[in-house]
Design a protein around this motif. Structure first.
Motif, PDB file in Angstrom:
ATOM      1  N   ASP A 265     -26.685   0.368 -59.295  1.00  0.00           N
ATOM      2  CA  ASP A 265     -26.484  -0.232 -57.967  1.00  0.00           C
ATOM      3  C   ASP A 265     -25.784   0.734 -57.022  1.00  0.00           C
ATOM      4  O   ASP A 265     -25.641   0.432 -55.827  1.00  0.00           O
ATOM      5  CB  ASP A 265     -25.649  -1.518 -58.077  1.00  0.00           C
ATOM      6  N   THR A 266     -25.331   1.859 -57.525  1.00  0.00           N
ATOM      7  CA  THR A 266     -24.686   2.864 -56.681  1.00  0.00           C
ATOM      8  C   THR A 266     -25.641   3.306 -55.584  1.00  0.00           C
ATOM      9  O   THR A 266     -26.734   3.803 -55.861  1.00  0.00           O
ATOM     10  CB  THR A 266     -24.254   4.074 -57.525  1.00  0.00           C
ATOM     11  N   ALA A 267     -25.232   3.099 -54.333  1.00  0.00           N
ATOM     12  CA  ALA A 267     -26.086   3.370 -53.182  1.00  0.00           C
ATOM     13  C   ALA A 267     -25.289   3.018 -51.929  1.00  0.00           C
ATOM     14  O   ALA A 267     -24.156   2.546 -52.006  1.00  0.00           O
ATOM     15  CB  ALA A 267     -27.364   2.534 -53.247  1.00  0.00           C
ATOM     16  N   SER A 268     -25.896   3.253 -50.780  1.00  0.00           N
ATOM     17  CA  SER A 268     -25.345   2.753 -49.524  1.00  0.00           C
ATOM     18  C   SER A 268     -26.101   1.496 -49.128  1.00  0.00           C
ATOM     19  O   SER A 268     -27.320   1.416 -49.313  1.00  0.00           O
ATOM     20  CB  SER A 268     -25.468   3.797 -48.422  1.00  0.00           C
ATOM     21  N   TYR A 269     -25.381   0.542 -48.598  1.00  0.00           N
ATOM     22  CA  TYR A 269     -25.964  -0.748 -48.229  1.00  0.00           C
ATOM     23  C   TYR A 269     -25.760  -0.961 -46.725  1.00  0.00           C
ATOM     24  O   TYR A 269     -24.652  -0.824 -46.211  1.00  0.00           O
ATOM     25  CB  TYR A 269     -25.324  -1.872 -49.042  1.00  0.00           C
ATOM     26  N   PHE A 270     -26.857  -1.279 -46.057  1.00  0.00           N
ATOM     27  CA  PHE A 270     -26.851  -1.443 -44.612  1.00  0.00           C
ATOM     28  C   PHE A 270     -27.260  -2.857 -44.241  1.00  0.00           C
ATOM     29  O   PHE A 270     -28.212  -3.396 -44.816  1.00  0.00           O
ATOM     30  CB  PHE A 270     -27.843  -0.483 -43.953  1.00  0.00           C
ATOM     31  N   CYS A 271     -26.577  -3.416 -43.262  1.00  0.00           N
ATOM     32  CA  CYS A 271     -27.093  -4.633 -42.670  1.00  0.00           C
ATOM     33  C   CYS A 271     -27.828  -4.263 -41.383  1.00  0.00           C
ATOM     34  O   CYS A 271     -27.531  -3.251 -40.749  1.00  0.00           O
ATOM     35  CB  CYS A 271     -25.996  -5.656 -42.394  1.00  0.00           C
ATOM     36  N   ALA A 272     -28.800  -5.045 -41.035  1.00  0.00           N
ATOM     37  CA  ALA A 272     -29.598  -4.809 -39.842  1.00  0.00           C
ATOM     38  C   ALA A 272     -29.849  -6.135 -39.157  1.00  0.00           C
ATOM     39  O   ALA A 272     -30.254  -7.109 -39.804  1.00  0.00           O
ATOM     40  CB  ALA A 272     -30.919  -4.134 -40.191  1.00  0.00           C
ATOM     41  N   THR A 273     -29.597  -6.192 -37.881  1.00  0.00           N
ATOM     42  CA  THR A 273     -29.815  -7.413 -37.113  1.00  0.00           C
ATOM     43  C   THR A 273     -30.938  -7.196 -36.108  1.00  0.00           C
ATOM     44  O   THR A 273     -31.214  -6.065 -35.687  1.00  0.00           O
ATOM     45  CB  THR A 273     -28.544  -7.819 -36.359  1.00  0.00           C
ATOM     46  N   ASP A 274     -31.608  -8.283 -35.767  1.00  0.00           N
ATOM     47  CA  ASP A 274     -32.620  -8.182 -34.719  1.00  0.00           C
ATOM     48  C   ASP A 274     -32.522  -9.377 -33.806  1.00  0.00           C
ATOM     49  O   ASP A 274     -32.007 -10.435 -34.174  1.00  0.00           O
ATOM     50  CB  ASP A 274     -34.036  -8.036 -35.317  1.00  0.00           C
ATOM     51  N   LYS A 275     -33.037  -9.163 -32.604  1.00  0.00           N
ATOM     52  CA  LYS A 275     -33.024 -10.225 -31.605  1.00  0.00           C
ATOM     53  C   LYS A 275     -34.425 -10.362 -31.026  1.00  0.00           C
ATOM     54  O   LYS A 275     -35.392 -10.451 -31.756  1.00  0.00           O
ATOM     55  CB  LYS A 275     -31.965  -9.925 -30.542  1.00  0.00           C
ATOM     56  N   GLY A 276     -34.571 -10.284 -29.730  1.00  0.00           N
ATOM     57  CA  GLY A 276     -35.840 -10.624 -29.085  1.00  0.00           C
ATOM     58  C   GLY A 276     -37.041  -9.843 -29.549  1.00  0.00           C
ATOM     59  O   GLY A 276     -38.109 -10.400 -29.789  1.00  0.00           O
ATOM     60  N   SER A 277     -36.888  -8.536 -29.679  1.00  0.00           N
ATOM     61  CA  SER A 277     -38.032  -7.696 -30.023  1.00  0.00           C
ATOM     62  C   SER A 277     -38.227  -7.560 -31.527  1.00  0.00           C
ATOM     63  O   SER A 277     -39.165  -6.899 -31.966  1.00  0.00           O
ATOM     64  CB  SER A 277     -37.851  -6.298 -29.428  1.00  0.00           C
ATOM     65  N   TYR A 278     -37.339  -8.159 -32.313  1.00  0.00           N
ATOM     66  CA  TYR A 278     -37.408  -8.114 -33.774  1.00  0.00           C
ATOM     67  C   TYR A 278     -37.299  -6.704 -34.338  1.00  0.00           C
ATOM     68  O   TYR A 278     -37.709  -6.442 -35.456  1.00  0.00           O
ATOM     69  CB  TYR A 278     -38.698  -8.770 -34.290  1.00  0.00           C
ATOM     70  N   ILE A 279     -36.750  -5.787 -33.581  1.00  0.00           N
ATOM     71  CA  ILE A 279     -36.536  -4.432 -34.097  1.00  0.00           C
ATOM     72  C   ILE A 279     -35.171  -4.379 -34.752  1.00  0.00           C
ATOM     73  O   ILE A 279     -34.152  -4.593 -34.081  1.00  0.00           O
ATOM     74  CB  ILE A 279     -36.625  -3.388 -32.970  1.00  0.00           C
ATOM     75  N   PRO A 280     -35.110  -4.104 -36.038  1.00  0.00           N
ATOM     76  CA  PRO A 280     -33.809  -4.089 -36.728  1.00  0.00           C
ATOM     77  C   PRO A 280     -32.919  -2.963 -36.218  1.00  0.00           C
ATOM     78  O   PRO A 280     -33.369  -1.827 -36.054  1.00  0.00           O
ATOM     79  CB  PRO A 280     -34.199  -3.856 -38.187  1.00  0.00           C
ATOM     80  N   THR A 281     -31.666  -3.312 -35.994  1.00  0.00           N
ATOM     81  CA  THR A 281     -30.656  -2.343 -35.589  1.00  0.00           C
ATOM     82  C   THR A 281     -29.625  -2.260 -36.698  1.00  0.00           C
ATOM     83  O   THR A 281     -29.070  -3.284 -37.101  1.00  0.00           O
ATOM     84  CB  THR A 281     -29.980  -2.777 -34.277  1.00  0.00           C
ATOM     85  N   PHE A 282     -29.375  -1.048 -37.158  1.00  0.00           N
ATOM     86  CA  PHE A 282     -28.557  -0.833 -38.346  1.00  0.00           C
ATOM     87  C   PHE A 282     -27.129  -0.421 -38.016  1.00  0.00           C
ATOM     88  O   PHE A 282     -26.854   0.136 -36.957  1.00  0.00           O
ATOM     89  CB  PHE A 282     -29.183   0.267 -39.217  1.00  0.00           C
ATOM     90  N   GLY A 283     -26.244  -0.679 -38.974  1.00  0.00           N
ATOM     91  CA  GLY A 283     -24.867  -0.211 -38.875  1.00  0.00           C
ATOM     92  C   GLY A 283     -24.693   1.091 -39.631  1.00  0.00           C
ATOM     93  O   GLY A 283     -25.663   1.798 -39.905  1.00  0.00           O
ATOM     94  N   ARG A 284     -23.443   1.408 -39.956  1.00  0.00           N
ATOM     95  CA  ARG A 284     -23.112   2.659 -40.633  1.00  0.00           C
ATOM     96  C   ARG A 284     -23.225   2.563 -42.148  1.00  0.00           C
ATOM     97  O   ARG A 284     -23.252   3.579 -42.835  1.00  0.00           O
ATOM     98  CB  ARG A 284     -21.693   3.097 -40.275  1.00  0.00           C
ATOM     99  N   GLY A 285     -23.240   1.365 -42.655  1.00  0.00           N
ATOM    100  CA  GLY A 285     -23.412   1.178 -44.087  1.00  0.00           C
ATOM    101  C   GLY A 285     -22.120   1.163 -44.874  1.00  0.00           C
ATOM    102  O   GLY A 285     -21.070   1.628 -44.415  1.00  0.00           O
ATOM    103  N   THR A 286     -22.206   0.581 -46.054  1.00  0.00           N
ATOM    104  CA  THR A 286     -21.129   0.610 -47.037  1.00  0.00           C
ATOM    105  C   THR A 286     -21.593   1.439 -48.211  1.00  0.00           C
ATOM    106  O   THR A 286     -22.667   1.189 -48.772  1.00  0.00           O
ATOM    107  CB  THR A 286     -20.786  -0.812 -47.528  1.00  0.00           C
TER     108      THR A 286
END
Lengths: 110, 116
Positions: free
Chosen positions: A83-104
């Motif tokens: 499971d060692t890796a970086s994990y990113f959350c991504a949010t989307d709104k109107g255009s459904y294009i995911p926007t990512f953070g810096r990761g853990t």
């Protein structure tokens, strides 16, 4: 920008322990996703949770979403060295294009 | 399992040179994207492409950048005159559709660009 910001930036645990990562965002969203990135590789989709959902499970993964607090958490139970890796959350709104953070960055020690 | 393929995996170029990064999205996907990740930083959206035209672009995607789908399979990102700050990992991604109200991206392994 509605991009998510993950917390903590780095997490180090022993195999078998649970890992919890958090994501906070600023504006209303349609969906929130979690992706995983192994070192030097592309992102791989793990799970998607819609804004009208509160919790989802997929194998050892559990994701929660609290739209009132604009936050999400990813729980990996019984972690493994793989499971060692970086994990990113991504949010989307109107255009459904995911926007990512810096990761853990998660390190699971065998 | 279908995958997004990117070439080259690593390119080193001199400042001011033109670079073309290539991607082959998944064949039945309709939406194509480029993201970049400067070492250790967040994954940044550059551009999305649908129906043979740019559908959305970020502030990063200035006149130095262009995208093209020259044939039915390739999707390219061109940087006309590279700068040192263009050094990053560039990811291509594709998705099938957004009609379900969700957009899950499949990413390629990335092209590492080093500008000297």
């Amino acid at each position: 920008s509605q991009q998510g910001e993950e917390d903590p930036q780095a997490l180090s645990i022993q195999e078998g322990e649970n890992a919890t990562m958090n994501c906070s965002y600023k504006t209303s969203i349609n969906n929130l996703q979690w992706y995983r990135q192994n070192s030097g590789r592309g992102l791989v989709h793990l799970i998607l949770i819609r804004s009208n959902e509160r919790e989802k499970h997929s194998g050892r993964l559990r994701v929660t979403l609290d739209t009132s607090k604009k936050s999400s958490s990813l729980l990996i139970t019984a972690s493994r060295a793989a499971d060692t890796a970086s994990y990113f959350c991504a949010t989307d709104k109107g255009s459904y294009i995911p926007t990512f953070g810096r990761g853990t960055s998660l390190i699971v020690h065998p | 399992e279908p995958e997004v393929t990117q070439t080259p995996s690593h390119q080193v170029t001199q400042m001011g040179q033109e670079v073309i990064l290539r991607c082959v999205p998944i064949s039945n996907h309709l939406y194509f994207y480029w993201y970049r990740q400067i070492l250790g930083q967040k994954v940044e959206f550059l551009v999305s492409f649908y129906n043979n035209e740019i559908s959305e672009k970020s502030e990063i995607f200035d006149d130095q950048f262009s995208v093209e789908r020259p044939d039915g399979s390739n999707f390219t990102l061109k940087i006309r005159s590279t700068k040192l700050e263009d050094s990053a990992m560039y990811f291509c991604a594709s998705s099938r559709d957004v009609s379900s109200g969700a957009n899950v991206l499949t990413f390629g392994a990335g092209s590492r660009l080093t500008v000297l």
